[in-house]
Write a protein that holds these residues in place. Structure first.
Motif, PDB file in Angstrom:
ATOM      1  N   LYS A  10       0.845  -1.195   0.000  1.00  0.00           N
ATOM      2  CA  LYS A  10       0.000   0.000   0.000  1.00  0.00           C
ATOM      3  C   LYS A  10       0.880   1.244   0.000  1.00  0.00           C
ATOM      4  O   LYS A  10       1.902   1.296   0.693  1.00  0.00           O
ATOM      5  CB  LYS A  10      -0.920   0.010   1.227  1.00  0.00           C
ATOM      6  CG  LYS A  10      -1.976  -1.091   1.206  1.00  0.00           C
ATOM      7  CD  LYS A  10      -2.937  -0.974   2.386  1.00  0.00           C
ATOM      8  CE  LYS A  10      -4.012  -2.057   2.320  1.00  0.00           C
ATOM      9  NZ  LYS A  10      -4.979  -1.951   3.435  1.00  0.00           N
ATOM     10  N   ASP A  11       0.461   2.228  -0.792  1.00  0.00           N
ATOM     11  CA  ASP A  11       1.222   3.473  -0.873  1.00  0.00           C
ATOM     12  C   ASP A  11       0.898   4.365   0.333  1.00  0.00           C
ATOM     13  O   ASP A  11       0.105   3.975   1.198  1.00  0.00           O
ATOM     14  CB  ASP A  11       0.941   4.172  -2.207  1.00  0.00           C
ATOM     15  CG  ASP A  11      -0.466   4.766  -2.297  1.00  0.00           C
ATOM     16  OD1 ASP A  11      -1.211   4.726  -1.289  1.00  0.00           O
ATOM     17  OD2 ASP A  11      -0.828   5.263  -3.375  1.00  0.00           O
ATOM     18  N   PRO A  12       1.490   5.565   0.426  1.00  0.00           N
ATOM     19  CA  PRO A  12       1.261   6.430   1.597  1.00  0.00           C
ATOM     20  C   PRO A  12      -0.200   6.827   1.800  1.00  0.00           C
ATOM     21  O   PRO A  12      -0.563   7.254   2.907  1.00  0.00           O
ATOM     22  CB  PRO A  12       2.141   7.655   1.308  1.00  0.00           C
ATOM     23  CG  PRO A  12       3.257   7.109   0.482  1.00  0.00           C
ATOM     24  CD  PRO A  12       2.605   6.075  -0.404  1.00  0.00           C
ATOM     25  N   THR A  13      -1.051   6.695   0.783  1.00  0.00           N
ATOM     26  CA  THR A  13      -2.480   6.990   0.950  1.00  0.00           C
ATOM     27  C   THR A  13      -3.256   5.742   1.351  1.00  0.00           C
ATOM     28  O   THR A  13      -4.481   5.765   1.408  1.00  0.00           O
ATOM     29  CB  THR A  13      -3.068   7.562  -0.356  1.00  0.00           C
ATOM     30  OG1 THR A  13      -3.066   6.548  -1.364  1.00  0.00           O
ATOM     31  CG2 THR A  13      -2.282   8.779  -0.815  1.00  0.00           C
ATOM     32  N   LEU A  14      -2.536   4.637   1.610  1.00  0.00           N
ATOM     33  CA  LEU A  14      -3.103   3.338   1.983  1.00  0.00           C
ATOM     34  C   LEU A  14      -3.914   2.710   0.852  1.00  0.00           C
ATOM     35  O   LEU A  14      -4.806   1.891   1.089  1.00  0.00           O
ATOM     36  CB  LEU A  14      -3.953   3.453   3.259  1.00  0.00           C
ATOM     37  CG  LEU A  14      -3.199   3.896   4.519  1.00  0.00           C
ATOM     38  CD1 LEU A  14      -4.125   3.931   5.709  1.00  0.00           C
ATOM     39  CD2 LEU A  14      -1.995   2.993   4.778  1.00  0.00           C
ATOM     40  N   GLU A  15      -3.580   3.083  -0.388  1.00  0.00           N
ATOM     41  CA  GLU A  15      -4.196   2.448  -1.553  1.00  0.00           C
ATOM     42  C   GLU A  15      -3.313   1.293  -2.004  1.00  0.00           C
ATOM     43  O   GLU A  15      -2.103   1.425  -2.144  1.00  0.00           O
ATOM     44  CB  GLU A  15      -4.348   3.462  -2.690  1.00  0.00           C
ATOM     45  CG  GLU A  15      -4.995   2.862  -3.933  1.00  0.00           C
ATOM     46  CD  GLU A  15      -5.145   3.864  -5.068  1.00  0.00           C
ATOM     47  OE1 GLU A  15      -5.418   3.428  -6.209  1.00  0.00           O
ATOM     48  OE2 GLU A  15      -4.950   5.075  -4.811  1.00  0.00           O
ATOM     49  N   TRP A  41       5.465   7.107   3.749  1.00  0.00           N
ATOM     50  CA  TRP A  41       5.687   5.736   4.177  1.00  0.00           C
ATOM     51  C   TRP A  41       4.772   4.769   3.439  1.00  0.00           C
ATOM     52  O   TRP A  41       3.579   4.997   3.305  1.00  0.00           O
ATOM     53  CB  TRP A  41       5.437   5.605   5.688  1.00  0.00           C
ATOM     54  CG  TRP A  41       6.455   6.300   6.539  1.00  0.00           C
ATOM     55  CD1 TRP A  41       6.348   7.531   7.110  1.00  0.00           C
ATOM     56  CD2 TRP A  41       7.738   5.800   6.909  1.00  0.00           C
ATOM     57  NE1 TRP A  41       7.471   7.860   7.815  1.00  0.00           N
ATOM     58  CE2 TRP A  41       8.358   6.809   7.709  1.00  0.00           C
ATOM     59  CE3 TRP A  41       8.437   4.631   6.637  1.00  0.00           C
ATOM     60  CZ2 TRP A  41       9.626   6.660   8.244  1.00  0.00           C
ATOM     61  CZ3 TRP A  41       9.714   4.478   7.174  1.00  0.00           C
ATOM     62  CH2 TRP A  41      10.292   5.477   7.964  1.00  0.00           C
ATOM     63  N   TRP A  42       5.374   3.663   2.979  1.00  0.00           N
ATOM     64  CA  TRP A  42       4.617   2.599   2.337  1.00  0.00           C
ATOM     65  C   TRP A  42       4.362   1.477   3.349  1.00  0.00           C
ATOM     66  O   TRP A  42       5.093   1.308   4.319  1.00  0.00           O
ATOM     67  CB  TRP A  42       5.393   2.028   1.141  1.00  0.00           C
ATOM     68  CG  TRP A  42       5.373   2.952  -0.056  1.00  0.00           C
ATOM     69  CD1 TRP A  42       5.898   4.204  -0.142  1.00  0.00           C
ATOM     70  CD2 TRP A  42       4.781   2.678  -1.327  1.00  0.00           C
ATOM     71  NE1 TRP A  42       5.693   4.750  -1.389  1.00  0.00           N
ATOM     72  CE2 TRP A  42       5.005   3.824  -2.143  1.00  0.00           C
ATOM     73  CE3 TRP A  42       4.111   1.603  -1.878  1.00  0.00           C
ATOM     74  CZ2 TRP A  42       4.572   3.919  -3.459  1.00  0.00           C
ATOM     75  CZ3 TRP A  42       3.681   1.677  -3.184  1.00  0.00           C
ATOM     76  CH2 TRP A  42       3.893   2.821  -3.969  1.00  0.00           C
ATOM     77  N   THR A  43       3.303   0.717   3.104  1.00  0.00           N
ATOM     78  CA  THR A  43       2.929  -0.390   3.994  1.00  0.00           C
ATOM     79  C   THR A  43       3.056  -1.710   3.248  1.00  0.00           C
ATOM     80  O   THR A  43       2.548  -1.853   2.129  1.00  0.00           O
ATOM     81  CB  THR A  43       1.478  -0.226   4.496  1.00  0.00           C
ATOM     82  OG1 THR A  43       1.354   1.029   5.173  1.00  0.00           O
ATOM     83  CG2 THR A  43       1.104  -1.357   5.451  1.00  0.00           C
ATOM     84  N   PHE A  44       3.752  -2.650   3.865  1.00  0.00           N
ATOM     85  CA  PHE A  44       3.922  -3.983   3.297  1.00  0.00           C
ATOM     86  C   PHE A  44       3.417  -5.015   4.314  1.00  0.00           C
ATOM     87  O   PHE A  44       3.747  -4.916   5.492  1.00  0.00           O
ATOM     88  CB  PHE A  44       5.395  -4.270   2.968  1.00  0.00           C
ATOM     89  CG  PHE A  44       6.009  -3.296   2.012  1.00  0.00           C
ATOM     90  CD1 PHE A  44       6.030  -3.568   0.651  1.00  0.00           C
ATOM     91  CD2 PHE A  44       6.577  -2.107   2.465  1.00  0.00           C
ATOM     92  CE1 PHE A  44       6.608  -2.670  -0.243  1.00  0.00           C
ATOM     93  CE2 PHE A  44       7.144  -1.201   1.582  1.00  0.00           C
ATOM     94  CZ  PHE A  44       7.158  -1.492   0.223  1.00  0.00           C
ATOM     95  N   LYS A  45       2.664  -5.968   3.829  1.00  0.00           N
ATOM     96  CA  LYS A  45       2.252  -7.077   4.685  1.00  0.00           C
ATOM     97  C   LYS A  45       2.762  -8.374   4.070  1.00  0.00           C
ATOM     98  O   LYS A  45       2.519  -8.658   2.902  1.00  0.00           O
ATOM     99  CB  LYS A  45       0.730  -7.144   4.837  1.00  0.00           C
ATOM    100  CG  LYS A  45       0.277  -8.270   5.773  1.00  0.00           C
ATOM    101  CD  LYS A  45      -1.226  -8.268   5.995  1.00  0.00           C
ATOM    102  CE  LYS A  45      -1.637  -9.379   6.948  1.00  0.00           C
ATOM    103  NZ  LYS A  45      -3.117  -9.396   7.178  1.00  0.00           N
ATOM    104  N   ALA A  46       3.484  -9.148   4.903  1.00  0.00           N
ATOM    105  CA  ALA A  46       4.058 -10.401   4.422  1.00  0.00           C
ATOM    106  C   ALA A  46       3.781 -11.509   5.429  1.00  0.00           C
ATOM    107  O   ALA A  46       3.564 -11.258   6.617  1.00  0.00           O
ATOM    108  CB  ALA A  46       5.559 -10.256   4.194  1.00  0.00           C
TER     109      ALA A  46
END
Length: 260
Positions: A10-15, A41-46
């Motif tokens: 997800k990008d900084p806008t949580l898209e 900040w980017w969000t990564f889920k692994a």
């Protein structure tokens, strides 16, 4: 880590944004520049493999690593291993596995952190089950391990059994001799109290039953904490005579109790 499987980006806008690679054994995760429109900040889920398995986790009782039920006066040790598909993380001995045990009411009862051996094995300290430091019931425990890039966690349980005891409260004339008298057609109220004789506490939410005519079994109703009541309708009886009633109790964490 090569054994991580990325689930979303997800990008900084949580898209959520499309990406390439990021699967098991991939050494990169690629996001096209055209999708990186905003700074921040980017969000990564692994998803990481679980390095703690139920098959490697056991409880000791009387020299055997096969038990999940105990009585007061006994003890146990819990062992596990940090291991995924025969892979032992490097420097595993410098990490720690956290053990947390919760009592039947959900309160934390015990906790400990132990470092694994170089082969990933972990042996926790001996735990003693005394009458006054336990209550009868199911104890939940969790194990958690991480080295910052890999994870392991399991949740399991074991049972500590206490004794139980049924005492007659009513009829009054049955308190001592466990015998009462009446006429066919009489209504006889029966009240008992179920207690834990190891710590003198009442036992609530148990199943208390009794046998009646025709081989039927009926349950008492809990009227107060540990106090159970029922009514015997002697009109159900075929004739006068001496009738024997067996009262039994059962609850997870307590040995069955009987009263005749």
């Amino acid at each position: 880590p090569l054994n991580w499987d990325f689930l979303y980006v997800k990008d900084p806008t949580l898209e959520s944004k499309p990406y390439e690679f990021g699967k098991l054994d991939d050494i990169i995760l690629k996001v096209n520049k055209s999708n990186a429109l905003f700074p921040g900040w980017w969000t990564f889920k692994a998803q990481s493999p679980n390095y703690l398995l139920h098959s490697n986790t056991k409880l000791l009782k009387q020299g055997e690593w096969t038990h999940t039920s105990f009585i007061t006066g006994e003890s146990t040790k819990i062992k596990t291993q940090v291991n995924y598909s025969s892979e032992i993380p490097t420097n595993v001995a410098s990490t720690g596995v956290n053990l947390t045990i919760f009592d039947p009411e959900g309160q934390q009862w015990y906790s400990e952190v132990k470092s694994p051996l170089t082969n990933g094995s972990v042996f926790f300290s001996e735990i003693y089950f005394d009458a006054l430091n336990t209550t009868g019931g199911q104890y939940e425990y969790t194990l958690f391990w991480s080295n910052g890039t890999a994870l392991g966690g399991i949740k399991s349980n074991f049972v500590v059994n206490h004794q139980s005891e049924i005492s007659m409260l009513k009829p009054d004339d049955a308190k001592i001799g466990l015998r009462t008298e009446g006429f066919v057609g009489d209504i006889i109220p029966v009240r008992i109290i179920l207690t834990d004789p190891e710590n003198n506490l009442s036992i609530s939410d148990a199943r208390v039953s009794y046998n009646w005519t025709g081989g039927s079994t009926y349950n008492f109703t809990e009227a107060a904490i540990g106090v159970y009541e029922t009514i015997l309708d002697t009109a159900d009886l075929a004739s006068r005579g001496l009738y024997e009633i067996l009262i039994s109790s059962s609850k997870l964490g307590f040995l069955e109790s009987n009263l005749t």
